[in-house]
Write a protein that holds these residues in place. Structure first.
Motif, mmCIF file in Angstrom:
data_model
loop_
_atom_site.group_PDB
_atom_site.id
_atom_site.type_symbol
_atom_site.label_atom_id
_atom_site.label_comp_id
_atom_site.label_asym_id
_atom_site.label_seq_id
_atom_site.Cartn_x
_atom_site.Cartn_y
_atom_site.Cartn_z
ATOM 1 N N PRO A 245 25.594 53.237 -6.359
ATOM 2 C CA PRO A 245 24.976 52.240 -7.248
ATOM 3 C C PRO A 245 25.632 50.876 -7.089
ATOM 4 O O PRO A 245 26.853 50.769 -7.007
ATOM 5 C CB PRO A 245 25.229 52.812 -8.652
ATOM 6 C CG PRO A 245 25.499 54.265 -8.436
ATOM 7 C CD PRO A 245 26.169 54.365 -7.100
ATOM 8 N N LYS A 246 24.819 49.843 -7.004
ATOM 9 C CA LYS A 246 25.341 48.491 -6.955
ATOM 10 C C LYS A 246 25.782 48.064 -8.348
ATOM 11 O O LYS A 246 25.153 48.406 -9.340
ATOM 12 C CB LYS A 246 24.281 47.530 -6.417
ATOM 13 C CG LYS A 246 23.940 47.771 -4.950
ATOM 14 C CD LYS A 246 22.945 46.754 -4.431
ATOM 15 C CE LYS A 246 22.677 46.970 -2.947
ATOM 16 N NZ LYS A 246 21.706 45.992 -2.406
ATOM 17 N N GLN A 247 26.851 47.316 -8.403
ATOM 18 C CA GLN A 247 27.376 46.871 -9.683
ATOM 19 C C GLN A 247 26.645 45.619 -10.152
ATOM 20 O O GLN A 247 26.426 44.682 -9.385
ATOM 21 C CB GLN A 247 28.880 46.578 -9.573
ATOM 22 C CG GLN A 247 29.715 47.800 -9.212
ATOM 23 C CD GLN A 247 29.689 48.867 -10.300
ATOM 24 O OE1 GLN A 247 29.468 48.576 -11.468
ATOM 25 N NE2 GLN A 247 29.897 50.104 -9.904
ATOM 26 N N ASP A 248 26.242 45.637 -11.424
ATOM 27 C CA ASP A 248 25.608 44.480 -12.047
ATOM 28 C C ASP A 248 26.671 43.743 -12.860
ATOM 29 O O ASP A 248 27.161 44.274 -13.865
ATOM 30 C CB ASP A 248 24.469 44.939 -12.955
ATOM 31 C CG ASP A 248 23.739 43.768 -13.613
ATOM 32 O OD1 ASP A 248 24.164 42.613 -13.417
ATOM 33 O OD2 ASP A 248 22.750 44.025 -14.332
ATOM 34 N N PRO A 249 27.054 42.517 -12.446
ATOM 35 C CA PRO A 249 28.113 41.804 -13.160
ATOM 36 C C PRO A 249 27.809 41.578 -14.634
ATOM 37 O O PRO A 249 28.717 41.434 -15.448
ATOM 38 C CB PRO A 249 28.203 40.466 -12.402
ATOM 39 C CG PRO A 249 27.622 40.755 -11.060
ATOM 40 C CD PRO A 249 26.553 41.774 -11.299
ATOM 41 N N SER A 250 26.524 41.556 -14.990
ATOM 42 C CA SER A 250 26.142 41.285 -16.378
ATOM 43 C C SER A 250 26.088 42.547 -17.220
ATOM 44 O O SER A 250 25.914 42.490 -18.435
ATOM 45 C CB SER A 250 24.780 40.589 -16.428
ATOM 46 O OG SER A 250 23.768 41.436 -15.914
ATOM 47 N N ALA A 251 26.209 43.731 -16.578
ATOM 48 C CA ALA A 251 26.093 44.983 -17.308
ATOM 49 C C ALA A 251 27.349 45.243 -18.128
ATOM 50 O O ALA A 251 28.472 45.012 -17.678
ATOM 51 C CB ALA A 251 25.854 46.134 -16.332
ATOM 52 N N LYS A 252 27.156 45.725 -19.352
ATOM 53 C CA LYS A 252 28.285 46.038 -20.219
ATOM 54 C C LYS A 252 29.021 47.270 -19.716
ATOM 55 O O LYS A 252 30.241 47.340 -19.738
ATOM 56 C CB LYS A 252 27.796 46.250 -21.652
ATOM 57 C CG LYS A 252 27.234 44.993 -22.292
ATOM 58 C CD LYS A 252 26.795 45.272 -23.728
ATOM 59 C CE LYS A 252 26.220 44.010 -24.367
ATOM 60 N NZ LYS A 252 25.796 44.252 -25.775
ATOM 61 N N ASN A 253 28.277 48.271 -19.285
ATOM 62 C CA ASN A 253 28.873 49.483 -18.751
ATOM 63 C C ASN A 253 28.715 49.458 -17.249
ATOM 64 O O ASN A 253 27.612 49.488 -16.731
ATOM 65 C CB ASN A 253 28.183 50.729 -19.332
ATOM 66 C CG ASN A 253 28.955 51.997 -19.025
ATOM 67 O OD1 ASN A 253 29.633 52.083 -18.005
ATOM 68 N ND2 ASN A 253 28.847 52.975 -19.914
ATOM 69 N N LYS A 254 29.821 49.418 -16.540
ATOM 70 C CA LYS A 254 29.777 49.231 -15.093
ATOM 71 C C LYS A 254 29.383 50.487 -14.332
ATOM 72 O O LYS A 254 29.056 50.431 -13.165
ATOM 73 C CB LYS A 254 31.142 48.731 -14.601
ATOM 74 C CG LYS A 254 31.567 47.409 -15.219
ATOM 75 C CD LYS A 254 30.568 46.309 -14.958
ATOM 76 C CE LYS A 254 31.031 44.986 -15.547
ATOM 77 N NZ LYS A 254 30.045 43.918 -15.365
ATOM 78 N N ASN A 255 29.456 51.653 -14.984
ATOM 79 C CA ASN A 255 29.125 52.886 -14.271
ATOM 80 C C ASN A 255 28.556 53.900 -15.247
ATOM 81 O O ASN A 255 29.275 54.716 -15.797
ATOM 82 C CB ASN A 255 30.359 53.453 -13.569
ATOM 83 C CG ASN A 255 30.011 54.632 -12.689
ATOM 84 O OD1 ASN A 255 28.845 54.896 -12.412
ATOM 85 N ND2 ASN A 255 31.033 55.347 -12.254
#
Length: 227
Positions: free
Chosen positions: A156-166
């Motif tokens: 999975p690519k990481q979304d910098p804006s996501a609160k939960n990274k995984n």
């Protein structure tokens, strides 16, 4: 509701069910990309095995231990509709109609309804059932060839804006491709346990009636609605 936790396993498998004509000389990554782009409808059979890593007090030399096996039939329509019909050793259906996720347990005579977005939020299904390209959300890496399949690792690519990274419950997702078709899916969690899903008798781009994914609980069934 422990069986309902298997939704992550089942829905990941739903990226599989379509293909065009392929040459096995193509890489596994390219086979997977083309097959996802061409996904429409499909149905077939599945076998799902759960394997766990040895516990601390068990011998570490014997590898993964078999826990259970289920088998049944699947139907898929992109985007967002599928039926995962477990037939052995118990009867249970997991149904996604595009808006909600329904678990029907024959033995319990019980139907559980959840909003699809919430229920699938921690799985790749929320992305893979949509219109977006697989590459927008996963890094696809060509892996080894084994068991007659070309394996693709999905990260999975990481979304910098996501609160939960995984949000995904798996540390490793691998898909085995052959002749343009996914034949196996391996899911490994942080404890080293593995779920292996194999697919067979896949029929591609089948015509499905409009009500194929409609489910109405039988009279007298217990109905649970979770928000």
């Amino acid at each position: 509701m422990t069986r309902f936790l298997n939704v992550a396993i089942l829905t990941i498998a739903s990226i599989f069910f379509s293909s065009a004509a392929f040459s096995q000389s193509e890489s596994g990554v390219e086979q997977l990309r083309q097959f996802v782009r061409n996904s429409k409808t499909a149905e077939g059979d599945f076998v799902q095995q759960q394997l766990r890593a040895p516990k601390a007090n068990e011998s570490q030399d014997k590898g993964l231990k078999f826990v259970r096996q289920t088998q049944g039939h699947f139907v898929f329509q992109r985007p967002g509709r599928f039926i995962w019909d477990t037939q052995k050793p118990y009867e249970q259906k997991l149904i996604a109609d595009g808006k909600q996720l329904i678990l029907w347990d024959t033995d319990l005579n019980q139907a559980t309804f959840r909003p699809a977005g919430q229920a699938l939020a921690s799985t790749p299904a929320a992305i893979l059932f949509g219109e977006a390209s697989l590459d927008q959300h996963f890094d696809l890496l060509e892996s080894e060839e084994r068991l007659g399949m070309k394996w693709v690792a999905l990260t999975p690519k990481q979304d910098p804006s996501a609160k939960n990274k995984n949000d995904l419950p798996y540390t490793k997702i691998s898909i085995g491709m052959t002749n343009g078709l996914p034949k196996a899916l391996e899911l490994t969690d942080g404890l080293g346990s593995v779920v292996l899903v194999t697919l067979d008798k896949i029929q591609l781009n089948v015509n499905l009636p409009a009500n194929r994914f409609t489910f109405t609980p039988p009279a007298g069934a217990e109905v649970l609605r979770l928000n």
